[in-house]
Design a protein around this motif. Structure first.
Motif, PDB file in Angstrom:
ATOM      1  N   ALA A 237       7.634  -5.604  38.239  1.00 37.69           N
ATOM      2  CA  ALA A 237       6.865  -4.256  38.149  1.00 37.69           C
ATOM      3  C   ALA A 237       5.475  -4.559  38.609  1.00 37.69           C
ATOM      4  CB  ALA A 237       7.167  -3.889  36.481  1.00 37.69           C
ATOM      5  N   VAL A 238       4.735  -3.633  38.891  1.00 40.46           N
ATOM      6  CA  VAL A 238       3.347  -3.739  39.109  1.00 40.46           C
ATOM      7  C   VAL A 238       2.692  -4.244  37.989  1.00 40.46           C
ATOM      8  CG1 VAL A 238       1.300  -2.232  39.681  1.00 40.46           C
ATOM      9  CG2 VAL A 238       3.437  -1.791  40.759  1.00 40.46           C
ATOM     10  N   PRO A 239       2.119  -5.536  38.126  1.00 41.25           N
ATOM     11  CA  PRO A 239       1.247  -5.985  36.842  1.00 41.25           C
ATOM     12  C   PRO A 239       0.681  -5.216  36.079  1.00 41.25           C
ATOM     13  CG  PRO A 239       1.206  -7.411  38.710  1.00 41.25           C
ATOM     14  CD  PRO A 239       1.869  -6.221  39.451  1.00 41.25           C
ATOM     15  N   GLY A 240      -0.374  -4.264  36.604  1.00 42.27           N
ATOM     16  CA  GLY A 240      -1.080  -3.312  35.859  1.00 42.27           C
ATOM     17  C   GLY A 240      -0.210  -2.341  34.910  1.00 42.27           C
ATOM     18  N   VAL A 241       0.697  -2.084  35.380  1.00 42.45           N
ATOM     19  CA  VAL A 241       1.752  -1.049  34.628  1.00 42.45           C
ATOM     20  C   VAL A 241       2.385  -1.879  33.358  1.00 42.45           C
ATOM     21  CG1 VAL A 241       3.791   0.314  34.872  1.00 42.45           C
ATOM     22  CG2 VAL A 241       2.201   0.479  36.655  1.00 42.45           C
ATOM     23  N   VAL A 242       2.829  -3.077  33.827  1.00 41.50           N
ATOM     24  CA  VAL A 242       3.289  -4.013  32.629  1.00 41.50           C
ATOM     25  C   VAL A 242       2.266  -4.406  31.617  1.00 41.50           C
ATOM     26  CG1 VAL A 242       4.246  -6.580  32.142  1.00 41.50           C
ATOM     27  CG2 VAL A 242       4.951  -5.309  34.211  1.00 41.50           C
ATOM     28  N   VAL A 243       1.149  -4.563  31.901  1.00 41.96           N
ATOM     29  CA  VAL A 243       0.087  -4.779  30.878  1.00 41.96           C
ATOM     30  C   VAL A 243      -0.071  -3.314  30.191  1.00 41.96           C
ATOM     31  CG1 VAL A 243      -2.435  -5.128  30.673  1.00 41.96           C
ATOM     32  CG2 VAL A 243      -1.201  -6.403  32.330  1.00 41.96           C
ATOM     33  N   LEU A 244       0.041  -2.292  30.668  1.00 38.30           N
ATOM     34  CA  LEU A 244      -0.161  -1.096  29.883  1.00 38.30           C
ATOM     35  C   LEU A 244       0.812  -0.707  29.083  1.00 38.30           C
ATOM     36  CD1 LEU A 244      -1.675   1.769  29.922  1.00 38.30           C
ATOM     37  CD2 LEU A 244      -0.383   2.587  31.842  1.00 38.30           C
ATOM     38  N   ALA A 245       2.130  -1.076  29.682  1.00 31.44           N
ATOM     39  CA  ALA A 245       3.315  -0.787  28.717  1.00 31.44           C
ATOM     40  C   ALA A 245       3.344  -2.013  27.341  1.00 31.44           C
ATOM     41  CB  ALA A 245       4.751  -0.963  29.335  1.00 31.44           C
ATOM     42  N   GLY A 246       2.779  -3.152  27.851  1.00 31.05           N
ATOM     43  CA  GLY A 246       2.820  -4.125  26.680  1.00 31.05           C
ATOM     44  C   GLY A 246       1.713  -3.606  25.695  1.00 31.05           C
ATOM     45  N   THR A 247       0.549  -3.174  26.292  1.00 29.98           N
ATOM     46  CA  THR A 247      -0.301  -2.748  25.383  1.00 29.98           C
ATOM     47  C   THR A 247      -0.072  -1.833  24.367  1.00 29.98           C
ATOM     48  OG1 THR A 247      -2.115  -3.266  26.949  1.00 29.98           O
ATOM     49  CG2 THR A 247      -2.937  -1.760  25.361  1.00 29.98           C
ATOM     50  N   VAL A 248       0.806  -0.539  24.906  1.00 30.15           N
ATOM     51  CA  VAL A 248       1.332   0.463  23.978  1.00 30.15           C
ATOM     52  C   VAL A 248       2.399  -0.185  23.056  1.00 30.15           C
ATOM     53  CG1 VAL A 248       2.730   2.511  24.086  1.00 30.15           C
ATOM     54  CG2 VAL A 248       0.764   2.203  25.833  1.00 30.15           C
ATOM     55  N   ALA A 249       3.142  -0.788  23.306  1.00 31.62           N
ATOM     56  CA  ALA A 249       4.183  -1.772  22.599  1.00 31.62           C
ATOM     57  C   ALA A 249       3.234  -2.417  21.390  1.00 31.62           C
ATOM     58  CB  ALA A 249       5.004  -2.631  23.290  1.00 31.62           C
ATOM     59  N   TRP A 250       2.433  -3.148  21.817  1.00 33.44           N
ATOM     60  CA  TRP A 250       1.481  -4.236  20.770  1.00 33.44           C
ATOM     61  C   TRP A 250       0.832  -2.936  19.799  1.00 33.44           C
ATOM     62  CZ3 TRP A 250      -4.158  -3.838  20.389  1.00 33.44           C
ATOM     63  CH2 TRP A 250      -4.427  -4.652  19.504  1.00 33.44           C
ATOM     64  N   LEU A 251       0.414  -1.783  20.224  1.00 39.10           N
ATOM     65  CA  LEU A 251      -0.061  -0.769  19.574  1.00 39.10           C
ATOM     66  C   LEU A 251       0.731  -0.368  18.266  1.00 39.10           C
ATOM     67  CD1 LEU A 251      -2.486   1.318  21.694  1.00 39.10           C
ATOM     68  CD2 LEU A 251      -3.354   0.154  19.880  1.00 39.10           C
ATOM     69  N   GLN A 252       2.138  -0.284  18.822  1.00 41.49           N
ATOM     70  CA  GLN A 252       3.117   0.460  17.955  1.00 41.49           C
ATOM     71  C   GLN A 252       3.292  -0.733  16.952  1.00 41.49           C
ATOM     72  OE1 GLN A 252       4.113   3.393  17.635  1.00 41.49           O
ATOM     73  NE2 GLN A 252       4.637   4.213  19.557  1.00 41.49           N
TER      74      GLN A 252
END
Length: 172
Positions: free
Chosen positions: A111-126
């Motif tokens: 996946a596009v690295p920035g999108v992975v970072v975005l998804a990971g950040t949202v998962a961390w927030l959860q």
């Protein structure tokens, strides 16, 4: 917020960091309710804008952006350091850090690295705050619910500042 303990990131390639983040994100979001996760990249960016207090001009235009290139790699490494210390994913992170996944384990395109970072950040927030998405009439609203461990109203501000640091965003 505590500062993450550094791990041997120098031994990991940028690609390995992204692959580890993909697997950690999948693990952290397994079984998540539909109203607690963004439907797409745009909705994830709107969520981060709402958390940071940024107000995009329209519902379809997020004020923040997905990190790209070197910024995405740096953000991925910062996020991985945080997730490696997160109780909800530390054990799995340790396994992945000891034996980084390769492309064949995921069975598809990276996946596009920035999108992975975005998804990971949202998962961390959860892992920190309960987020509910309210969708209707072409708009998305967010509800942030603090758990019992939240001592005061500064928790969301601290999370917003942590997200900005993780992703390398300046305050808007």
């Amino acid at each position: 917020m505590t500062s993450p303990t550094p791990f041997a990131q120098a031994d990991l390639t940028d690609r390995e960091v992204i692959l580890i983040l993909q697997e950690l994100t999948e693990e952290l979001t397994t079984g998540a309710a539909a109203d607690s996760m963004p439907l797409d990249q745009e909705e994830a960016l709107l969520l981060l804008d709402a958390l940071r207090g940024a107000r995009p001009e329209s519902q379809s235009q997020a004020a923040t952006a997905v990190p790209e290139g070197a910024a995405a790699s740096a953000a991925a490494r910062r996020l991985l350091a945080v997730l490696a210390e997160e109780p909800a994913g530390a054990d799995f992170a340790a396994e992945l850090l000891a034996d980084p996944p390769n492309d064949s384990r995921l069975g598809g395109e990276l996946a596009v690295p920035g999108v992975v970072v975005l998804a990971g950040t949202v998962a961390w927030l959860q892992t920190k705050v309960d987020i509910r998405f309210k969708r209707g009439g072409g708009k998305t609203e967010f509800e942030f619910r603090l758990g019992k461990e939240a001592a005061d109203g500064s928790t969301l501000r601290e999370l917003a500042a942590a997200v900005a640091r993780l992703l390398g965003w300046s305050r808007q």
